[in-house]
Design an enzyme around this catalytic site. Structure first.
Site, short mmCIF file in Angstrom:
data_model
loop_
_atom_site.label_atom_id
_atom_site.label_comp_id
_atom_site.label_asym_id
_atom_site.label_seq_id
_atom_site.Cartn_x
_atom_site.Cartn_y
_atom_site.Cartn_z
N HIS A 38 -8.82 -1.85 -8.50
CA HIS A 38 -8.52 -0.68 -7.68
C HIS A 38 -7.32 0.10 -8.24
CE1 HIS A 38 -8.44 1.67 -3.96
NE2 HIS A 38 -7.13 1.47 -3.90
N ASP B 149 0.85 -1.20 0.00
CA ASP B 149 0.00 0.00 0.00
C ASP B 149 0.89 1.25 0.00
OD1 ASP B 149 -2.15 1.70 0.18
OD2 ASP B 149 -3.00 0.78 1.99
#
Lengths: 424, 424
Positions: free
Chosen positions: A332, A238
């Protein structure tokens, strides 16, 4: 751009060196020109000199690392992510206005300066951080939309604080959203962070009451050989596409310019804070292959499904043998890509959270999402609008709270955060 | 006595060394004779080789430190306190009995062994700990009183598991107390600990359901130069009088002897687990002097009010100029002293907890008290009985939950924790 951060050499005194002084351990941080002596020799914690020599080891850089409170920007924005974090929102108490708010921000700034130097908060310090180094503690202050009417400062309220639009996927708890004032605390030691949180709450006194408070965490420094590759509680890499301080347009994207508007927000930034619950029971049942299709990246390396490494740009046109897009249309990574969002960019600097078991029996964990940008309408909002419509990840997350805060530039010596607003 | 703990040298490869392998970083732990190769070369996490070399730094000992799963005792008892902890209790599912419990403990032991070696939990690993070292992870398993009737093993239930007596100061929430099975997880990295918690919950499958779960923390290694001097959230030095593995009678006090009863508890220990809420708003208003009278020790050093250093025995007869006892009659240090309790001793190995703001608006924080002893009736019970009657600290704390668990000795290679009970 990055916070001034001084790293003191780890003290290598062995067991034969009695009475290692905490002051000595952190007292070598003077290279940055911020003299600890300014705090007053009597104010420091006394050394626990009674401790037997064999119980003493060196403070490592984890404890000794110190972030400077004063500067162009507030700390805790470009500071490397810390192992422990607290965010807390306050509402001004009934009857408290601009004068009380100014006094509070002055108290808070003085406390933050002392704590970030590894000093006690004051004569009535709780001692919870005693013996510990600053441990990269940062304390960051912001103002919410509602602050300005309560203090008669409506004319100073930035348009950027206008409420965020409603998003389809929002499930917001108003009691845990927004607030007049916001404080972000981060440190690499949990007791140092807790100590700071209590000191900040105590300083609030009768001027402000806690509205909501949340805890988070990240990797401990040294736990991984890949410190740039943060992972979240879904197991994903992330932060790959985060703007970097070395980027030419970093300052422009993240900070309000010195000549920006309103004046008091010069060198400031806007923080969007969202408690994003992860539906981990559902997510973990998916299996790695299906998870990778949701994200559009390999779980192991963070590389796009179109190939390469974590930092390779995804090839969004690439198709597989059957003609299907390799990075799925609702992945995403595709939807959140900056070049798919008119160049919108924000600096994501989150903590993970885990608050045990929720009332429904599922795990109450996820991402304490905190992002920084010069203008939320060119940062968080356009990205979230796109994600809101078509992100495959949506069904595995739930936005449970939201806050938007104006975070002024850093205080100069003798001043305090927000002084230009409150005394302007 | 102490866990076998291997410390791999910090990898000092600089930025010029591409593709630092996690396997290599932790693979030097073989000095203890536990070969990582036994896990199978294909089972390890793949290296995130795509990470740019400049993003790679060395895993420090924080990440590389590994505790052994197999041994005379289970890990997590004499292991140094870790920065992050989870405790979780399970109840067997309706219909699950001895056979299902045996299969579960076998799964759990295999998972604990893999995770403590820094390996993934299995093919469906969540990847949350990927890239990280073992970070001193420990996983410890115990059995509660209710386990034995549900599995038809009443005859094997130790008398030491008889319910603890009621204490005057108890405010126990039954839903957060006891349970058929108990797992304690500790690590110096929050994501490594969370990863283990999720893996343990997943392993439970249909055999057991989570009854309650709590999170805690301690200092990060390196945050303080006084690692032996833990502090709790009241700011007190905590653990001064803890038995030490070097004490001649340490094993006798903490562990059931190899020839002990019942047989399956040989080399095991009993854990008392209590969520002790601290009424910090009241406590912090007291001021340091009054706090020291409550505890009987100096806050700064932990030294008794009668003088000396942290490790000096308190002089309980010493009087001040006015004839008053220097260590007050109801001081916590006086009442909890082992020689005031018939030599009762337990090894306290707690975590602090902080779960944000409670429903009543006060901070929901305190001590996740975990203590270890060969016999609770000679450890926790007599000490708590005395504290219950006259401890000045009582009005600042509240026991909110309680559990008592039988923690068998460590598993040997090829075996699993509790095997002697479940297959005996």
């Amino acid at each position: 751009m990055a916070d001034t951060q001084s790293r003191t050499a780890a003290d290598t005194s062995g067991p034969g060196a009695p009475g290692i002084s905490r002051r000595r351990l952190i007292g070598t941080a003077g290279a940055t020109g911020v003299a600890l002596g300014a705090v007053g020799a009597g104010a420091g914690y006394a050394v626990a000199s009674a401790t037997a020599p064999e119980q003493q080891t060196a403070l490592t850089t984890l404890g000794a690392d110190r972030v400077m409170f004063h500067g162009k920007h507030q700390p805790g924005i470009t500071t490397p992510m810390q192992a422990r974090g607290h965010v807390v929102a306050f509402d001004l108490a009934p009857g408290a206005g601009r004068k009380e708010a100014a006094a509070l921000l002055r108290r808070w700034s003085a406390t933050a300066e002392r704590l970030m130097a590894g000093e006690p908060a004051g004569a009535d310090d709780t001692d919870v951080a005693r013996d510990a180094g600053p441990s990269s503690l940062t304390v960051t202050f912001g103002f919410g939309h509602s602050f300005f009417a309560r203090t008669g400062l409506e004319k100073q309220r930035p348009g950027a604080l206008d409420p965020l639009p409603d998003f389809f996927s929002d499930h917001l708890d108003k009691a845990r959203s927004n607030g007049d004032l916001w404080v972000q605390i981060g440190a690499n030691d949990s007791l140092v962070a807790f100590h700071a949180l209590r000191a900040i709450q105590k300083d609030a006194g009768g001027a402000a009451k806690v509205r909501w408070q949340m805890n988070g965490f990240n990797r401990s420094p040294g736990a991984t050989a890949h410190p740039m590759t943060a992972r979240n509680l879904m197991g994903q890499v992330d932060g790959t596409n985060n703007p970097k301080p070395s980027d030419a347009d970093f300052d422009k994207r993240i900070f309000v310019p010195a000549s920006g508007s309103p004046d008091w927000m010069a060198n400031g930034s806007y923080a969007v804070v969202r408690r994003i619950r992860m539906l981990l029971d559902d997510w973990e049942q998916l299996g790695a292959k299906a998870q990778e299709a949701v994200i559009g990246r390999r779980k192991s390396t963070g590389a796009p499904l179109s190939g390469g490494s974590e930092t390779t740009e995804p090839d969004l046109e690439k198709t597989g043998p059957g003609g299907d897009l390799v990075v799925p249309i609702n992945a995403h990574a595709r939807i959140s890509r900056p070049d798919q969002n008119g160049g919108a960019a924000m600096l994501r600097r989150p903590f993970s959270f885990h608050d045990g078991i929720a009332a429904d029996g599922t795990v109450d964990a996820g991402l304490l999402f905190i992002c920084w940008q010069a203008d939320p309408l060119r940062g968080f909002v356009p990205v979230q609008r796109k994600l809101d419509r078509g992100d495959a990840l949506s069904e595995f997350i739930r936005h449970e709270s939201s806050g938007l805060f104006a975070v002024p530039g850093g205080a100069q010596k003798g001043g305090y955060v927000g002084q230009e607003l409150l005394e302007g």
